[in-house]
Design an enzyme around this catalytic site. Structure first.
Site, mmCIF file in Angstrom:
data_model
loop_
_atom_site.group_PDB
_atom_site.id
_atom_site.type_symbol
_atom_site.label_atom_id
_atom_site.label_comp_id
_atom_site.label_asym_id
_atom_site.label_seq_id
_atom_site.Cartn_x
_atom_site.Cartn_y
_atom_site.Cartn_z
ATOM 1 C CB CYS A 67 -0.944 -0.002 1.194
ATOM 2 S SG CYS A 67 -2.088 -1.392 1.209
ATOM 3 C CG HIS A 76 -6.244 1.919 -0.244
ATOM 4 N ND1 HIS A 76 -5.071 2.498 -0.679
ATOM 5 C CD2 HIS A 76 -5.878 0.919 0.616
ATOM 6 C CE1 HIS A 76 -4.038 1.882 -0.106
ATOM 7 N NE2 HIS A 76 -4.505 0.914 0.671
#
Length: 407
Positions: free
Chosen positions: A92, A356
């Site tokens: 991430c 995201h």
């Protein structure tokens, strides 16, 4: 030493002069490919800088879910100039890792103009185990999940929600943090995203609605979890020499300091999910950035941080030094992390509401903060913003903290 080498090596500075991003969307909601996203975001960043692609000397490009050399396929939509292209994958934290590489290329004097790009085309549903598939023993984060399993067991809920949910349980048990305080994070970020046309969700949610939503892993409900998303973001990073020669001083935002940290023994020694999900990494990266810049958290106006789950925003408040350990619940309830407070945190809506897409997230944070520091954020503008902080983490692990200030 050449004139170019002297001009860049003496300052070691790097500036953002152009940013762009797509709207973040639910996977498969639009018929586009990752290279379409990259063309849109990369083209927007170049247009924002007012330069053509042939001035770009290198391009670090981040993603997690596409095949090898997808970076080349993506930037070929912008031009075929033969420059070095780097395929970046850091979970991430991929987007901020690409940004950090671009900054290093420029600040070292190696290049005058670099494009950092991140994109992701994801599948619907929760994130899985990663590269190991269903066999968690083969996952790059097996050690992290092992710490969790030893203390909390392993359930059949989504693994990332499970490890962060268990971190939330520990925080509640240790400090008295409440479910309402966790929900206050999501309430704030959903409210902020209502002013962001690029956000995946733009619905205002009450705290009661957030608490009543479907539980993903107790105490986290669906509205406290970042969604899977499609999207891309990009930034053009240049030297002081490039800023001067192309008349870009009015567009330039300085990357004043930046640091990346990875797991140390501290991450695993306590057996706590709070440590395993990255609080020690974040704390160390923030400390390095404050030391490099000479600024402290009290000097920051606006923050984009990695709220993949509501609890991680609370953990990050503590890691960044916004409050003492264990006091992040009362901090968010006090209102100091929204408009009119000491800081505005996640004016974009954050990961919870903006979305995201893993490879794009760090660069989307960069885009939002650049707009904020230029005064171009429209209805979500933080008044008088001059300094900004971005925080982006990935399990496995990596934490990147970036401090920006208006040129």
């Amino acid at each position: 030493m050449t004139d170019k080498e002297d001009a860049t090596a003496t300052t070691g500075k790097a500036y953002i002069v152009g940013v762009g991003m797509t709207k973040f969307e639910k996977p498969q909601s639009r018929q586009w490919q990752y290279w379409d996203m990259a063309r849109e975001a990369g083209g927007a960043a170049l247009a924002d800088a007012g330069i053509s692609y042939d001035l770009v000397e290198q391009a670090p490009v981040g993603y997690c879910y596409q095949a090898s050399t997808a970076a080349q396929r993506a930037v070929y939509e912008l031009g075929l100039t033969g420059i070095p292209v780097y395929n970046v994958n850091n979970n991430c934290a991929t987007g901020s890792t690409a940004l950090m590489m671009a900054r290093q290329f420029v600040a070292s004097g190696l290049n005058d103009c670099v494009l950092a790009l991140g994109f992701e085309k994801m599948n619907k549903g929760a994130l899985g185990a990663g590269a190991g598939g269903a066999d968690f023993s083969l996952s790059p984060v097996a050690r992290h999940y092992g710490v969790m399993a030893e203390r909390h067991g392993f359930e059949m809920t989504p693994p990332t929600a499970q490890i962060f949910g268990n971190a939330a349980r520990e925080h509640m048990e240790r400090y008295g943090t409440t479910a309402a305080q966790l929900a206050a994070v999501a309430e704030k970020n959903h409210r902020h995203s209502a002013a962001n046309p690029r956000a995946q969700f733009q619905d205002v949610c009450t705290r009661e609605e957030i608490l009543a939503a479907r539980t993903i892993h107790d105490p986290l409900t669906k509205l406290q979890c970042s969604p899977t998303s499609d999207g891309a973001a990009a930034a053009v990073i240049v030297s002081e020499r490039f800023v001067r020669e192309h008349g870009l001083a009015g567009r330039a935002v300085e990357i004043a300091a930046q640091a990346m940290t990875t797991d140390t023994a501290e991450s695993f020694a306590s057996g706590s999910c709070i440590d395993v999900v990255g609080q020690p990494m974040s704390r160390a990266a923030a400390r390095q950035v404050y030391e490099e810049s000479g600024l402290g958290i009290e000097d920051i106006d606006v923050i984009e941080l990695h709220d993949c789950f509501s609890v991680n925003e609370l953990l990050t408040y503590e890691a960044l030094g916004m409050c003492p350990e264990g006091k992040s619940g009362p901090l968010v309830e006090s209102g100091v992390t929204t408009y009119g407070g000491d800081w505005v945190v996640n004016p974009s809506g954050g990961l919870i509401s903006k979305g995201h897409p893993l490879g794009a997230t760090g660069l989307a944070q960069c885009a939002e903060l650049t707009w904020q520091l230029r005064g171009e954020a429209g209805p979500r503008q933080v008044p008088g913003a001059r300094t900004a902080l971005a925080h982006n983490i990935g399990l496995g692990g990596a934490a990147v903290v970036t401090l920006l200030r208006r040129h």
